[in-house]
Design an enzyme around this catalytic site. Structure first.
Site, PDB file in Angstrom:
ATOM      1  N   SER B  12      21.991 -65.089  15.315  1.00 28.75           N
ATOM      2  CA  SER B  12      22.780 -65.227  16.531  1.00 28.75           C
ATOM      3  C   SER B  12      23.509 -66.565  16.462  1.00 28.75           C
ATOM      4  O   SER B  12      24.297 -66.777  15.535  1.00 28.75           O
ATOM      5  CB  SER B  12      21.846 -65.126  17.739  1.00 28.75           C
ATOM      6  N   HIS B  39      24.957 -61.488  16.528  1.00 29.71           N
ATOM      7  CA  HIS B  39      25.579 -61.519  17.863  1.00 29.71           C
ATOM      8  C   HIS B  39      26.823 -62.383  17.775  1.00 29.71           C
ATOM      9  O   HIS B  39      26.727 -63.555  17.454  1.00 29.71           O
ATOM     10  CB  HIS B  39      24.649 -62.136  18.911  1.00 29.71           C
ATOM     11  N   ASP B 132      15.662 -62.346  20.295  1.00 30.81           N
ATOM     12  CA  ASP B 132      15.926 -61.020  19.721  1.00 30.81           C
ATOM     13  C   ASP B 132      15.493 -61.066  18.254  1.00 30.81           C
ATOM     14  O   ASP B 132      15.682 -62.063  17.574  1.00 30.81           O
ATOM     15  CB  ASP B 132      17.428 -60.703  19.829  1.00 30.81           C
TER      16      ASP B 132
END
Lengths: 279, 189
Positions: B12, B39, B132
């Protein structure tokens, strides 16, 4: 074989034998995730416990259906799609005295209202009839109400402008507390009803079908069957709009469709050879 | 010894820089699919695909719905969808609710990839500012797969690797510049 995978197969059989819902041609990965989510939502210890309740508990299937058709959408999602519908598809629709549009898998209806607004602004709404279908009755009820959380709707105004809207989205809803309610005039030509793409048949002669991000949950076989259903429902030269990341390259039925805008997954039924009629 | 059949990578915040360091180090003869969930926050992943493609040693493409997870190709998850691996080793997409506030979610990719490749899977969790991927890493290790977590001290954002280590532990915790070499070692005959 993994125990949970066996339980999942039994779940699919229970839905089929006891309730007549056929999930056997759903893509396994997302189906499994949704069923696992159902286990958590209903505080069940395992899929087997869900299966038992499905067989014995009156009304439980309705809640399972709600969990299996997760309706996540927004108004004017992917604004370029709506702009292109307006610029390339609507001029063709305008040549018909009556316009039939099928919104297949309408979920909570955000896209139905987006389309209604776009038709209204193009001066086509009065002669349009939108058939908005889903296999989840609870979702259809939400769609018919047209009430959404303000928090969800935050980005919709920007989407609407990017889609080429000519007013302000707020002209079409009233805001109260944490909710917005879409103007009910937007659904004067909309019919909401239950239709299951897996088992139900052609019901109208459509000029445009929107079915975005529904077939992504289907196996190649079921995707192909559904594309065939769409092809048979569309008039010659009718349009189909899918989700922008959907892939129909593996479907024999897709041969009947020609690209109107490949990147945006807008197609036109072009008969044999599928020569594009609009470019 | 287990044959390694696929690599999944999650990252991310700081992910672009990390991937630009890691991907060029992969051996071009690497005969397994590489699947990346990063992401980006942007609506279109094309920019990321092009940036990474410039220096990677393997072709970089956006993972296509229903297409097979081709070996020797780096597949990037599209924006706004969960990317999943089906039991037949083809990709599928969903627009289900966000998982760990993310869509695409690393957990979803890792969990479905673990279901598909079992102990043939290698999962790599890199820099990121949320957790995540931690549950996904648990699934990967539970299925017998091999888990690599970037050494949090070398990560631009250490929340993600720390969460991964706390939830699942790892088979290897490596500085960023050592990860490609380990992947080559694990996958090449």
């Amino acid at each position: 074989m993994d125990v949970e995978d066996i339980e999942l197969q039994l779940f699919v059989r229970a839905m089929q034998l006891r309730h007549g819902y056929d999930f056997s041609e759903y893509a396994p990965a997302s189906l499994k995730r949704r069923v696992q989510q159902l286990v958590r939502t209903h505080d069940a210890g395992s899929i087997s416990e869900l299966n038992s309740r499905l067989l014995h508990e009156e009304g439980f299937v309705t809640r399972v259906i709600e969990g299996l058709s997760v309706p996540v959408s927004e108004m004017f999602r992917d604004p370029p799609v709506f702009r292109t519908l307006r610029d390339k598809v609507f001029p063709v629709l305008a040549s018909y005295p009556e316009i039939n549009i099928w919104q297949a898998g309408c979920a909570h209806g955000q896209e139905v209202y987006s389309l209604a607004i776009l038709l209204e602004e193009a001066g086509l709404y009065e002669r349009s009839r939108i058939y908005a279908t889903d296999f989840n009755d609870a979702a259809l009820a939400v769609a018919a109400d047209g009430i959404y959380a303000t928090r969800e709707a935050r980005d919709w105004s920007r989407n609407y402008i990017e889609a080429g809207g000519s007013h302000s989205l707020s002209d079409y809803y009233s805001a109260r507390y944490d909710f917005i309610k879409l103007d009910k005039r937007l659904r004067r030509n909309v019919t909401f009803f239950n239709h299951n793409l897996v088992t139900d048949e052609v019901f109208c002669e459509a000029h445009l079908i929107l079915c975005r991000n529904v077939l992504i949950y289907f196996s190649n076989t079921l995707q192909d069957r559904t594309l065939g259903l769409f092809r048979d429902s569309l008039v010659r030269g009718g349009f189909l709009c899918l989700g922008t990341r959907e892939n129909i390259d593996f479907s024999p039925a897709a041969a009947g469709f020609a690209d109107v805008d490949h990147a945006l997954r807008i197609y036109q039924v072009g008969g044999a050879g599928a020569r594009p009629l609009v470019r | 010894m287990t044959t390694r059949q696929a690599i999944v990578i999650g990252c991310s915040a700081g992910g672009l820089t990390a991937l630009q360091c890691l991907l060029p180090g992969l051996d071009p003869r690497l005969g397994v699919p590489v699947v990346v969930c990063c992401h980006t926050g942007s609506a279109d992943v094309t920019i990321l695909v092009n940036l990474l493609g410039r220096h990677a040693s393997l072709p970089v493409v956006e993972a296509a719905e229903r297409a097979p997870a081709d070996p020797g190709v780096i597949h990037i998850a599209p924006s706004g969808y969960h990317l999943m691996v089906e039991p037949n080793l083809h990709f599928s997409l969903s627009v289900d609710e966000k998982v760990a506030y993310s869509r695409p979610s690393i957990d979803v990719l890792f969990e479905t990839a673990a279901d598909a490749w079992h102990d043939g899977l290698i999962a790599v969790l890199l820099t990121g500012a949320n957790s995540d991927g931690a549950q996904g890493l648990v699934a990967v290790r539970h299925a017998g797969g091999y888990a690599i977590v970037q050494d949090p001290l070398t990560a631009e954002a250490d929340v993600m690797p720390l969460a991964g280590l706390e939830a699942a532990g790892a088979d290897a915790c490596l500085p960023l510049d050592a990860i490609a070499a380990r992947l080559n070692e694990l996958c090449l005959p």
